[in-house]
Design a protein around this motif. Structure first.
Motif, PDB file in Angstrom:
ATOM      1  N   LYS A 627       0.853  -1.190   0.000  1.00  0.00           N
ATOM      2  CA  LYS A 627       0.000   0.000   0.000  1.00  0.00           C
ATOM      3  C   LYS A 627       0.886   1.236   0.000  1.00  0.00           C
ATOM      4  CE  LYS A 627      -0.222   0.155   5.052  1.00  0.00           C
ATOM      5  NZ  LYS A 627      -1.085   0.194   6.260  1.00  0.00           N
ATOM      6  N   GLU A 630       1.736   5.942   4.299  1.00  0.00           N
ATOM      7  CA  GLU A 630       1.023   7.083   4.861  1.00  0.00           C
ATOM      8  C   GLU A 630       2.015   8.136   5.352  1.00  0.00           C
ATOM      9  OE1 GLU A 630      -1.685   5.847   7.863  1.00  0.00           O
ATOM     10  OE2 GLU A 630      -2.745   4.425   6.574  1.00  0.00           O
ATOM     11  N   GLU A 657      -2.359  10.495  -4.164  1.00  0.00           N
ATOM     12  CA  GLU A 657      -2.898  10.197  -2.841  1.00  0.00           C
ATOM     13  C   GLU A 657      -3.448   8.791  -2.727  1.00  0.00           C
ATOM     14  OE1 GLU A 657      -5.750  13.235  -2.063  1.00  0.00           O
ATOM     15  OE2 GLU A 657      -4.244  14.825  -1.869  1.00  0.00           O
ATOM     16  N   SER A 658      -3.824   8.201  -3.861  1.00  0.00           N
ATOM     17  CA  SER A 658      -4.468   6.890  -3.806  1.00  0.00           C
ATOM     18  C   SER A 658      -4.182   6.126  -5.085  1.00  0.00           C
ATOM     19  CB  SER A 658      -5.981   7.053  -3.610  1.00  0.00           C
ATOM     20  OG  SER A 658      -6.649   5.833  -3.795  1.00  0.00           O
ATOM     21  N   SER A 660      -6.099   3.697  -6.048  1.00  0.00           N
ATOM     22  CA  SER A 660      -7.401   3.407  -6.636  1.00  0.00           C
ATOM     23  C   SER A 660      -7.977   4.596  -7.394  1.00  0.00           C
ATOM     24  CB  SER A 660      -8.380   2.970  -5.541  1.00  0.00           C
ATOM     25  OG  SER A 660      -8.558   4.007  -4.599  1.00  0.00           O
ATOM     26  N   SER A 661      -7.463   5.794  -7.133  1.00  0.00           N
ATOM     27  CA  SER A 661      -7.949   6.984  -7.831  1.00  0.00           C
ATOM     28  C   SER A 661      -6.746   7.848  -8.204  1.00  0.00           C
ATOM     29  CB  SER A 661      -8.918   7.763  -6.939  1.00  0.00           C
ATOM     30  OG  SER A 661      -9.394   8.899  -7.603  1.00  0.00           O
ATOM     31  N   GLN A 662      -6.063   7.442  -9.273  1.00  0.00           N
ATOM     32  CA  GLN A 662      -4.832   8.109  -9.662  1.00  0.00           C
ATOM     33  C   GLN A 662      -5.126   9.358 -10.482  1.00  0.00           C
ATOM     34  OE1 GLN A 662      -1.810   5.351 -11.169  1.00  0.00           O
ATOM     35  NE2 GLN A 662      -2.913   3.652 -10.192  1.00  0.00           N
ATOM     36  N   TYR A 688       5.888   3.108  -1.052  1.00  0.00           N
ATOM     37  CA  TYR A 688       4.913   2.126  -0.611  1.00  0.00           C
ATOM     38  C   TYR A 688       5.559   1.155   0.368  1.00  0.00           C
ATOM     39  CZ  TYR A 688       6.940  -0.903  -4.292  1.00  0.00           C
ATOM     40  OH  TYR A 688       7.773  -1.636  -5.092  1.00  0.00           O
TER      41      TYR A 688
END
Length: 726
Positions: A627, A630, A657-658, A660-662, A688
């Motif tokens: 992942k 953070e 930031e994510s 899943s939503s680049q 990561y």
């Protein structure tokens, strides 16, 4: 001091004493008589056996502009306090704010006065504290504000409408209430006499209430709450109402600023561009190098002459008007909170843009300003400069009627014109009724299109439902724009954070873009991208591009209606300095070095043209079981070695930031190209770690995109996918 006893706290308890006072004030002639009457009233209510006390603020409420929550019976003891019950969508509440600002300039907390805004939401969207923060910034509210999302204090006091002011004495004892707007003289009279009365008795304390302004924590921004945007169909320039910076921007289609007029502070001054000022401008319309501006909080219509570089006033007197008929020459006609403007044609035989239609939000009407001699439907010939009501009774209603003066609007905030048959109408975003309505250009008849409900008095029929006619639901829409190529109407459904599309033939209303979340995600998909209270929109580039003023995200977003992609318009000065009002420009980040092991992926050449936007879509995959780290921002950077002119005014870097939503990275090819071949580099850095965070890594990758630039100008967005799996 102890909390209040069991005495009832309804505002109705003030009426037996305050009503006779107000009747007596009507007969008073001199200021001394008025002061004496109020002083005697205070003696009477202060002599009660038991105070009519306000309840304590409930625990757990969210506060703005304060270091910590405020208590009526601890922090406000010894103060005259004004509770302003408001909701930020309400035009009457907005009208009251200048009176409160003036009062705060006259008396401070050291004098014993404190104003507290009690935000009691009408719409669900207004209960969200982040949206209230935006409103506090937009309207320059500097006193404490509490988010009474469940309206608990509203209900306990039995407040009945927005706005309502409740004036408290130094024991939390209720003294006066004022309902609605337009009570400035009474507000100052009651406040000044309450301060005098309790100072005479030694009950006023001069302690300071610690204020922590939310606006002081904001980073600089090229735009600040842009309210409206329009396009010049001849030059393809955009005109942006940069509302929070109190200025008008004229920008080329690549975002380069050509003119910046007004700002950064509010004002009301005509003259040359460098001296002219505006106050929270909203609607803009441009034709033949002339821009008309709805200068909302100045209650004016302004004219900007781009050739002469001059600003003048063509309607309004600079003071909020109450006239609901009009008919005087523009510069002599008082008007109230104009929110949008659009060009139209009168009933004259020659087709010309000789009318400026005005969404007069403050009086809930549609007005017209005659730019030349002409005729309105069912009107005699009118002189050039005449400014008058066209539709709407002035009552705040959702009332449709074949007679335009009997129809009722509720804070109309957006206009668009469809002059061609069979439409021949004005489309109106009627915000407080959560509807879109039409006004016939032939006879002025007002009809329903979508949203709301059939009861003309119900202004609470809002929601987020795709459907047909009255079965569709909107939430406080602020903008509309007509697509004559497709015969469709686009709607800024502001409080639903969506762009919707309406077919006026079938009355079908459906979501075009936005998820309904108030956030700022720009992806390749209309339905995955998000907005935050978009306030205005317009269509350009031969009906291919939809420009959206994404107000609370401080951006202009560009929607390509053919490729169904979205990008952000960069706004910049010709010298590459970001325009941001009084703030300093952040220095460009130093380009970090990639690790030697970073793969270099050379992509196939892409054909591009001046004015076209390339949209690089990141499609990166992390190893299984990992992942993003953070607290350590993964990021991307653009470079164009030897061709730095390509990056002038572009956004050169950003965070990921994510997974899943680049992000989608936009690059607009400048209008003046210095070379027909170039290479754009996109460097990506990903941080990561394993799912248990026991091991963390940094990986880099370089994408090299050759460009072959043709000399032919064409718009649109060209998507490029950047795929890689680590």
């Amino acid at each position: 001091m102890a909390a209040p006893g069991a005495r009832g706290c309804s505002l109705a308890g003030l009426l037996p004493a305050q009503t006779p006072l107000e009747y007596a004030l009507l007969d008073a002639v001199t200021q001394e008589e008025k002061d004496s009457l109020v002083y005697q009233y205070l003696q009477k209510v202060d002599g009660r056996e038991q105070d009519l006390s306000v309840p304590e603020f409930p625990e757990g409420l969210e506060w703005l502009n304060t270091a910590e929550p405020i208590s009526v019976y601890k922090d406000l003891c010894g103060k005259v306090v004004i509770l302003d019950f408001f909701t930020y969508c309400c035009i009457n509440c907005i009208h009251l704010l200048p009176d409160l600002h003036a009062l705060e300039h006259t008396y401070s907390d050291k004098d014993g006065l404190l104003i507290v805004g009690v935000h009691s939401a009408k719409f669900p969207n207004e209960k969200v504290v982040d949206n209230i923060k935006s409103a506090v910034l937009r309207y320059n509210i500097t006193h404490p504000v509490v988010n009474d999302a469940d309206a608990s204090l509203w209900q306990e006091l039995e407040v009945s409408c927005w706005p309502t002011l409740v004036i408290l004495g130094p024991r939390g004892n209720m003294l006066f209430s004022l309902i609605g707007e337009g009570h400035k003289d009474k507000l100052f009279l009651y406040t000044s006499m309450a301060l005098k009365y309790y100072k005479d008795r030694g009950q006023i304390r001069d302690n300071k209430i610690e204020v922590k302004l939310y606006k002081d924590s904001l980073p600089p921004s090229p735009l600040l709450f842009p309210g409206k945007v329009t396009v010049d169909h001849v030059s393809h320039r955009l005109v942006i109402a940069d509302t929070g910076h109190h200025r008008i921007l004229v920008v080329r289609k690549n975002g380069e600023i050509q003119y910046s007029i007004g700002g950064p502070n509010p004002g009301r001054k005509d003259g040359i561009f460098s001296e002219s000022t505006f106050n929270s401008p909203q609607g803009v319309a441009i034709r033949n190098n002339i821009i008309y501006v709805a200068d909302t909080e100045n209650h004016l219509i302004r004219k900007i002459d781009l050739e002469a570089e001059m600003v003048s006033t063509v309607a309004g007197i600079g003071i909020q008007g109450t006239d609901k008929e009009g008919g005087a020459q523009g510069e002599e006609q008082p008007i109230s909170s104009p929110w949008d403007v659009v060009f139209g044609t009168s009933g004259s035989e020659v087709q010309r843009n000789d009318i400026l239609w005005i969404a007069m939000a403050g009086t809930h009407q549609i007005w017209a300003l005659l730019l030349d001699c002409g005729r309105l439907p069912k009107k005699n010939e009118l002189k050039k400069g005449t400014c008058l009501r066209f539709a709407g009774s002035g009552n705040e209603e959702n009332r449709n009627n074949a007679y335009p003066h009997k129809a009722g609007f509720a804070q109309p905030s957006g206009l668009s014109l469809a002059p061609e048959d069979p439409w021949s109408c004005l489309f109106v975003a009627d915000s407080e009724s959560s509807t879109v309505r039409t006004v016939s250009l032939k006879d002025g008849a007002v009809k329903h299109l979508v949203g709301g409900e059939r009861d003309p008095m119900n202004l609470f029929a809002f929601g987020d439902v795709d459907g047909v006619g009255v079965n569709a639901k909107l939430q406080h829409p602020l903008g509309v724009t007509w697509d004559k190529k497709r015969n469709l109407l686009y709607v800024a459904d502001s409080y639903n954070h969506k762009i919707k599309v309406v077919d006026p033939k079938t009355k079908n209303c459906s979501t075009l873009a936005g998820t309904g979340d108030a956030s700022n995600v720009t992806t390749s998909s209309f339905t995955e991208s998000t907005f935050n209270e978009p306030g205005g929109l317009c269509i350009g580039e031969n009906d291919q591009l939809l420009y959206v003023a994404d107000t609370n995200n401080h951006q202009i977003k560009v929607m390509d209606l053919e490729t169904k992609t979205i990008s952000v318009l960069p706004v910049f000065r010709p010298d590459n300095a970001v325009v941001d009002g009084p703030f300093l420009v952040e220095k460009q980040k130093t380009l970090p070095k990639l690790p030697k092991s970073a793969p270099n992926i050379r992509l196939s050449p892409v054909a591009a043209s001046p004015g076209q936007t390339l949209q690089f879509k990141l499609r990166l995959e992390l190893p299984s079981g990992t992942k993003l780290t953070e607290g350590v921002p993964s990021c991307w950077f653009l470079a164009a070695e030897g061709n730095e002119w390509l990056l002038q005014g572009q956004i050169p870097s950003g965070e990921i930031e994510s997974i899943s939503s680049q992000p989608a990275i936009s690059l607009q090819i400048p209008g003046d190209c210095l070379s027909l071949e170039a290479v754009i580099s996109i460097r990506v850095f990903l941080y990561y770690c394993s799912a248990d965070s026991n091991a963390c890594m940094m990986k880099g990758i370089l994408f090299s995109q050759p460009l072959q630039i043709s000399s032919a100008h064409q718009g649109g967005i060209a998507p490029v996918e950047l795929k890689y799996g680590f």
